[in-house]
Structure formats: C-alpha cells, structure tokens
Design a protein around this motif. Structure first.
Motif, PDB file in Angstrom:
ATOM      1  N   ALA A 185     -26.847  26.567  -8.850  1.00  0.00           N
ATOM      2  CA  ALA A 185     -27.658  25.350  -8.957  1.00  0.00           C
ATOM      3  C   ALA A 185     -28.638  25.451 -10.125  1.00  0.00           C
ATOM      4  N   ASN A 186     -29.293  26.592 -10.239  1.00  0.00           N
ATOM      5  CA  ASN A 186     -30.220  26.800 -11.365  1.00  0.00           C
ATOM      6  C   ASN A 186     -29.493  26.720 -12.703  1.00  0.00           C
ATOM      7  N   LEU A 187     -28.369  27.399 -12.754  1.00  0.00           N
ATOM      8  CA  LEU A 187     -27.636  27.469 -14.020  1.00  0.00           C
ATOM      9  C   LEU A 187     -27.148  26.084 -14.450  1.00  0.00           C
ATOM     10  N   ARG A 188     -26.700  25.288 -13.463  1.00  0.00           N
ATOM     11  CA  ARG A 188     -26.225  23.937 -13.797  1.00  0.00           C
ATOM     12  C   ARG A 188     -27.343  23.100 -14.385  1.00  0.00           C
ATOM     13  N   GLU A 189     -28.527  23.191 -13.765  1.00  0.00           N
ATOM     14  CA  GLU A 189     -29.647  22.373 -14.262  1.00  0.00           C
ATOM     15  C   GLU A 189     -30.106  22.832 -15.633  1.00  0.00           C
ATOM     16  N   THR A 190     -30.134  24.147 -15.832  1.00  0.00           N
ATOM     17  CA  THR A 190     -30.528  24.662 -17.151  1.00  0.00           C
ATOM     18  C   THR A 190     -29.501  24.206 -18.192  1.00  0.00           C
ATOM     19  N   ALA A 191     -28.215  24.296 -17.834  1.00  0.00           N
ATOM     20  CA  ALA A 191     -27.152  23.891 -18.765  1.00  0.00           C
ATOM     21  C   ALA A 191     -27.283  22.411 -19.112  1.00  0.00           C
ATOM     22  N   ARG A 192     -27.599  21.585 -18.100  1.00  0.00           N
ATOM     23  CA  ARG A 192     -27.735  20.145 -18.356  1.00  0.00           C
ATOM     24  C   ARG A 192     -28.875  19.874 -19.343  1.00  0.00           C
ATOM     25  N   PHE A 193     -29.968  20.613 -19.171  1.00  0.00           N
ATOM     26  CA  PHE A 193     -31.098  20.438 -20.085  1.00  0.00           C
ATOM     27  C   PHE A 193     -30.686  20.842 -21.508  1.00  0.00           C
ATOM     28  N   LEU A 194     -29.965  21.950 -21.628  1.00  0.00           N
ATOM     29  CA  LEU A 194     -29.529  22.392 -22.959  1.00  0.00           C
ATOM     30  C   LEU A 194     -28.599  21.352 -23.573  1.00  0.00           C
ATOM     31  N   GLY A 195     -27.813  20.708 -22.734  1.00  0.00           N
ATOM     32  CA  GLY A 195     -26.937  19.638 -23.224  1.00  0.00           C
ATOM     33  C   GLY A 195     -27.749  18.506 -23.845  1.00  0.00           C
ATOM     34  N   GLU A 196     -28.908  18.248 -23.284  1.00  0.00           N
ATOM     35  CA  GLU A 196     -29.765  17.180 -23.841  1.00  0.00           C
ATOM     36  C   GLU A 196     -30.301  17.547 -25.215  1.00  0.00           C
ATOM     37  N   ILE A 197     -30.699  18.819 -25.381  1.00  0.00           N
ATOM     38  CA  ILE A 197     -31.366  19.163 -26.643  1.00  0.00           C
ATOM     39  C   ILE A 197     -30.403  19.687 -27.702  1.00  0.00           C
ATOM     40  N   GLN A 198     -29.195  20.028 -27.292  1.00  0.00           N
ATOM     41  CA  GLN A 198     -28.152  20.468 -28.231  1.00  0.00           C
ATOM     42  C   GLN A 198     -28.638  21.496 -29.260  1.00  0.00           C
ATOM     43  N   PRO A 199     -28.996  22.699 -28.797  1.00  0.00           N
ATOM     44  CA  PRO A 199     -29.353  23.742 -29.776  1.00  0.00           C
ATOM     45  C   PRO A 199     -28.127  24.131 -30.598  1.00  0.00           C
ATOM     46  N   LYS A 200     -28.372  24.677 -31.760  1.00  0.00           N
ATOM     47  CA  LYS A 200     -27.260  25.164 -32.590  1.00  0.00           C
ATOM     48  C   LYS A 200     -26.532  26.282 -31.836  1.00  0.00           C
ATOM     49  N   VAL A 201     -27.313  27.103 -31.157  1.00  0.00           N
ATOM     50  CA  VAL A 201     -26.715  28.165 -30.341  1.00  0.00           C
ATOM     51  C   VAL A 201     -27.591  28.396 -29.108  1.00  0.00           C
ATOM     52  N   ALA A 202     -26.925  28.582 -27.978  1.00  0.00           N
ATOM     53  CA  ALA A 202     -27.652  28.910 -26.737  1.00  0.00           C
ATOM     54  C   ALA A 202     -27.311  30.358 -26.404  1.00  0.00           C
ATOM     55  N   TYR A 203     -28.318  31.205 -26.423  1.00  0.00           N
ATOM     56  CA  TYR A 203     -28.086  32.616 -26.102  1.00  0.00           C
ATOM     57  C   TYR A 203     -28.309  32.861 -24.623  1.00  0.00           C
ATOM     58  N   LEU A 204     -27.445  33.687 -24.082  1.00  0.00           N
ATOM     59  CA  LEU A 204     -27.616  34.162 -22.707  1.00  0.00           C
ATOM     60  C   LEU A 204     -27.889  35.648 -22.798  1.00  0.00           C
ATOM     61  N   ALA A 205     -28.970  36.074 -22.192  1.00  0.00           N
ATOM     62  CA  ALA A 205     -29.320  37.492 -22.285  1.00  0.00           C
ATOM     63  C   ALA A 205     -29.515  38.067 -20.895  1.00  0.00           C
ATOM     64  N   ILE A 206     -29.469  39.375 -20.829  1.00  0.00           N
ATOM     65  CA  ILE A 206     -29.867  40.072 -19.594  1.00  0.00           C
ATOM     66  C   ILE A 206     -30.836  41.179 -20.013  1.00  0.00           C
ATOM     67  N   PRO A 207     -31.715  41.586 -19.102  1.00  0.00           N
ATOM     68  CA  PRO A 207     -32.635  42.664 -19.472  1.00  0.00           C
ATOM     69  C   PRO A 207     -31.858  43.944 -19.790  1.00  0.00           C
ATOM     70  N   THR A 208     -32.081  44.470 -20.988  1.00  0.00           N
ATOM     71  CA  THR A 208     -31.393  45.717 -21.364  1.00  0.00           C
ATOM     72  C   THR A 208     -32.389  46.848 -21.592  1.00  0.00           C
ATOM     73  N   ARG A 209     -33.667  46.539 -21.421  1.00  0.00           N
ATOM     74  CA  ARG A 209     -34.691  47.576 -21.593  1.00  0.00           C
ATOM     75  C   ARG A 209     -35.578  47.582 -20.358  1.00  0.00           C
ATOM     76  N   PRO A 210     -36.371  48.620 -20.169  1.00  0.00           N
ATOM     77  CA  PRO A 210     -37.184  48.679 -18.946  1.00  0.00           C
ATOM     78  C   PRO A 210     -38.082  47.448 -18.796  1.00  0.00           C
ATOM     79  N   PRO A 211     -37.999  46.764 -17.655  1.00  0.00           N
ATOM     80  CA  PRO A 211     -38.763  45.525 -17.449  1.00  0.00           C
ATOM     81  C   PRO A 211     -40.174  45.778 -16.902  1.00  0.00           C
TER      82      PRO A 211
END
Ligand code: SF4
Length: 319
Positions: A185-211
């Motif tokens: 549900a979260n991902l769908r809403e975030t994706a819909r928002f990105l669809g509105e603003i149409q960035p050149k690139v949408a990066y998906l990241a995960i924490p790779t260093r100590p948080p």
C-alpha cells in the motif's frame, strides 16, 4: 571542519567531490536509517553556517589539487552531514562554483522545498535529488522522524511545484526499510506520487551502512522487486541503489586527513579504508590510533566492518 571531501565514487553521479556545507549533524529530519547516526541538532530555520568565501575557496582548492593529480570530477555535490538547504548561502555558493565548469548536484531530503526561497535556490543546480521515502503521514513520521513543525502535504506540494519549473535533472530517492515503508500500500502511493512529478530517474535504495537505529533492516528482495515494478509503472527510469559504491576514493597523500574528511559524511567499508591507506603509503596502525584517540569509530553492519568519524556536538556559532 571538512568542507570538501573526495572525489569519491557515487552510485548516482560517477566521481563526485562532496561539499559539506552544514556542520555535523544539523538536520530537519532524524531518519531511522541515517548513516551519520542520530541528529544532534534538529532545526528548520535556515542560517549561514560557514562564510560562503570559505566554502568556495576550499572547494576551489580541492578541485585544483584533484586536477593536478589527474583525478576526474564528474559533479560537485552538496551532500553534507545534515540538510543542505538549511544553508542560506547555498545559492551564492552554487553560483560562485559555476566558474569551475563542473556540473553541480544537491542531495536534499526535500523537507524545506515547500518554501519558495528554497525552490529558487535549488533551481540553480544541474541535478537535484529529493527524498521521497513515504507519502503517508504515519509512515513518514516513523521513518523520517521530522521536526515537529513540518507538514508532509506542504512538502509534497513543494516537490510538485519544483518539478514543474526545474530545468535540470530531477531525481528522487526512496529508502526502503523493512517493515516500515516497504508494504504494497505504501509503495503504491509513493509510486503514484512519483508518477505525478515524473523525475528523470527514481532511485530505490536500501540501507547499506550502519543506521542510526540498530533495529533498521534493509527491505528484502521481494519487496525491492515489488517496489521496482510499481515505480516502473509510473516512471520511465527506475534504478536500484542496492550495491556498494566501490572503493575508488581519491587520495591527497595525507591518509589521516583523507580518512577523517571522507568518514565524516560517508562511512567507509574496511576494504575501502585499506585501499586508501595503501594509496597514501600508510598502514592500519593509523586507523587503530584514530580509534584510540576517539576520532574514528568502528561499527559492524550486515557482517561487515565500517569506519565512521566520531561527530562531536557543534558549539554555538559566535560570529
Ligand atoms: S538521512 Fe539525511 S535527511 Fe535523514 S537524518 Fe540523515 S542527514 Fe538528515
């Protein structure tokens, strides 16, 4: 203070000379996954933290040295250990650094973009990345732990307004934290928002260093794939930033200085530190000394060792 560091390999920008225009660690957010640890000073009011002439001369000097030693620089990147748009001098610094003829990038958490002056300041950059971890208020509060005065709806409105007028490359970055913002549900809403603003690139990241918070874990492969596909339905270019940047950090020959300036904003994996020491003709005893002097901290995350500069709480500015 280490106002400039690198050039370091960046997952997004090739070889990037980092500009650290905010003292440690002053931010509008206290993200649970922040690789710089907990936010020391939370604020939303903008300030000129360093003299702009100082920032410009330090960066100019770094560029001259990098060029002299044949180090390529693809971007000058405002990526401080805090939120770069808190700096009132940002537009003046961007415009003065134009003389170096290197594209300028700003990596922002977007929290102040509801302000017209901040949008105007960012317009001078060539590449702007805005954080969009969540568009639901409870999720945003849980992951970003924002300053109490911030309003997510105003921030999203600011991002929309900026995306309409910005002529450079707009990127977004979404950090996926297991069990926090990675459900469908979260991902769908975030994706819909990105669809509105149409960035050149949408990066998906995960924490790779100590948080900042020990309980934080990267989203799992299934959720990353689901996020990728949902984002891809809305945005042409979606990229995963789930790997390590690589270890090709620049050496000025002063191993201690390099190590402390890079690790102030960019925790380094053990193998990257070893390469840097080798390039500078130094050895591991330097790391041990810095740890003993309490200047460097060793952390482990995901089965690997990382090194981070110990951040002291900043003193109040007098001038
Ligand atoms: S990840 Fe960025 S926005 Fe979040 S607390 Fe750290 S410096 Fe601030």
């Amino acid at each position: 203070m280490n106002i400039a560091f690198g050039p370091v390999p960046s997952r997004r920008l090739g070889r990037s000379l980092g500009i650290n225009n905010i003292p440690p660690k002053i931010c509008t957010y206290a993200c649970v996954y922040c690789q710089l640890g907990r936010t020391l000073t939370m604020r939303v009011d903008r300030q000129a933290f360093y003299k702009q002439e100082k920032v410009i001369s330090v960066v100019r000097d770094k560029v001259t040295k990098a060029r002299a030693s044949g180090e390529a620089i693809d971007y000058l990147t405002f990526v401080p250990d805090g939120e770069p748009t808190l700096d009132l001098n940002l537009p003046a610094e961007i415009s003065a650094l134009r003389e170096l003829d290197i594209p300028i990038a700003v990596i922002s958490n977007a929290s102040l973009i509801w302000r017209e002056d901040v949008r105007d300041d960012l317009i001078g950059a060539d590449w702007v990345s805005l954080k969009v971890d969540a568009v639901r208020v409870p999720t945003w509060r849980r992951i970003s732990r924002p300053h109490g005065s911030l309003d997510l709806h105003k921030i999203l409105g600011g991002i929309r307004a900026f995306s309409v007028v910005f002529e450079g490359e707009l990127a977004t970055e979404t950090m996926l934290v297991k069990g926090v913002n990675d459900n469908e549900a979260n991902l769908r809403e975030t994706a819909r928002f990105l669809g509105e603003i149409q960035p050149k690139v949408a990066y998906l990241a995960i924490p790779t260093r100590p948080p900042a918070e020990e309980w934080v874990r990267p989203a799992q492969e299934d959720q990353i794939h689901q996020a990728y596909h949902l984002f891809k339905e809305q945005v042409d270019r979606v990229e995963l930033l789930v790997g390590y940047e690589g270890n090709a950090v620049a050496s000025t020959g002063d191993a201690e200085q390099d190590l402390l300036s890079i690790t102030a904003v960019h925790p380094m994996r053990k193998d990257a530190v070893e390469q840097l020491l080798e390039k500078a003709g130094s050895n591991w005893s330097l790391v041990e000394n810095l740890i003993r002097q309490d200047k460097l901290v060793e952390l482990s995350y995901d089965g690997r060792r990382f090194y981070l500069r110990r951040i002291a709480k900043p003193k109040a500015r007098k001038d």
